[in-house]
Design an enzyme around this catalytic site. Sequence first.
Site, PDB file in Angstrom:
ATOM      1  N   GLU A   1       0.812  -1.217   0.000  1.00 52.94           N
ATOM      2  CA  GLU A   1       0.000   0.000   0.000  1.00 52.94           C
ATOM      3  C   GLU A   1       0.850   1.273   0.000  1.00 52.94           C
ATOM      4  O   GLU A   1       0.343   2.359  -0.264  1.00 52.94           O
ATOM      5  CB  GLU A   1      -0.975   0.000   1.185  1.00 52.94           C
ATOM      6  CG  GLU A   1      -0.334  -0.080   2.547  1.00 52.94           C
ATOM      7  CD  GLU A   1      -0.109   1.297   3.159  1.00 52.94           C
ATOM      8  OE1 GLU A   1      -0.816   2.232   2.771  1.00 52.94           O
ATOM      9  OE2 GLU A   1       0.767   1.413   4.013  1.00 52.94           O
TER      10      GLU A   1
ATOM     11  N   HIS B   1      -3.545  -2.899   2.969  1.00 50.34           N
ATOM     12  CA  HIS B   1      -2.907  -2.300   4.142  1.00 50.34           C
ATOM     13  C   HIS B   1      -2.464  -3.387   5.116  1.00 50.34           C
ATOM     14  O   HIS B   1      -1.332  -3.375   5.616  1.00 50.34           O
ATOM     15  CB  HIS B   1      -3.916  -1.362   4.809  1.00 50.34           C
ATOM     16  CG  HIS B   1      -3.312  -0.317   5.690  1.00 50.34           C
ATOM     17  ND1 HIS B   1      -3.036  -0.538   7.022  1.00 50.34           N
ATOM     18  CD2 HIS B   1      -2.926   0.961   5.444  1.00 50.34           C
ATOM     19  CE1 HIS B   1      -2.520   0.563   7.559  1.00 50.34           C
ATOM     20  NE2 HIS B   1      -2.440   1.488   6.628  1.00 50.34           N
TER      21      HIS B   1
END
Length: 372
Positions: A17, A328
């Site tokens: 991410e 994430h």
Amino acid sequence: MNIREENMIEIDGSQGEGGGQILRTALALSLITGRPFRLLNIRAKRAKPGLMRQHLACVQAAVAVAGGEAHCTAHNGQGQALSIGATELSFTPGPVQGGDYAFAVGSAGSCMLVLQTVLWPLVTAQQPSTLILRGGTHNPMAPSFSFLSHMAPYFAGGGPALFEMQLMRHGFYPAGGGEVQVRVHPPAQGLAPITLLQRGALVQAWAECLHTGVPRNVAERELAVLQRALGWQPEQLRNRGLRSNEGPGNVLQVVLQFEHITEVLTAFGDKGISAEAVAQGLVREVQSYLAQQAPVGEHLADQLMIPMALAGLQGKTSHYWASAWSEHARTNAQVIERFLSVRFVTEPLEGGVRVELRSVADACGTWVAHST
């Protein structure tokens, strides 16, 4: 090259991410394990790459809890002092020391992200700590005070409370100015394993609108949308006008309290976005969570990973069932696995994912930070 340089971990900040979580996790685990690291391409996938003010505050806080510049160093790629915009960091940790600390972001940046950086190192310290954190307390793209205060019991895995939070003053973007006190209690027997596989029955649910410096009917309109869409009663709607000097700000949050888990879902008002649009976006999140059975929401799934890993180093197995396994979370797992002798194993489960923490034989980290 000395032993510490040979032991240095190199991390590409553009992986996964590509945001600030890579920095915060690396700082926390470097402090815990005593391993230095070099981070390249900091926040490479963000609109403004490199360190922002809140990220620089995280680095400064990490240095402070590790004995200050006399024992812990943080430099840019040229070996110079860090500044806003830096895209490379070399960090050599010192011994973590519990105590009294005060950290200010110096802007509306999230002070909860500073807490995220130093919390777990201080949990593993020998002494308790008290933190005063100043900055944003309820920010987009960051865990809010409300979220973390509700989630605190789950980090302990059924063991004694690891930390307590008290909100002294709200802080919203763009003004900031919030203040939070946190008391950290290192567990004498180490972290307990985390097991979250069932929600249990819904105990209570409510919506809360925090607002100041905006027309009062904004809160009324937001709560009305939630009431109609979710079929809630008036007593489930909390309209909280705050002091004028805490704003401007508008935060709408829904709290779903089950027997074994509490989920907090949040939306933020902003210029150019109607109150109805803010509330409708939150309604979709609430309905999506309620449509599943997994207890752990997407954001808590990410927050649980470091305490799970630290418990795993003591041979304690943790697992949870999450509604989603985001990029994430995957990136966070990769960074944790660079520092600690653990692996996160995932498998699909009824629309979500089951996550288990396992130890591996090739140890590259330990529970104790390092000797002083």
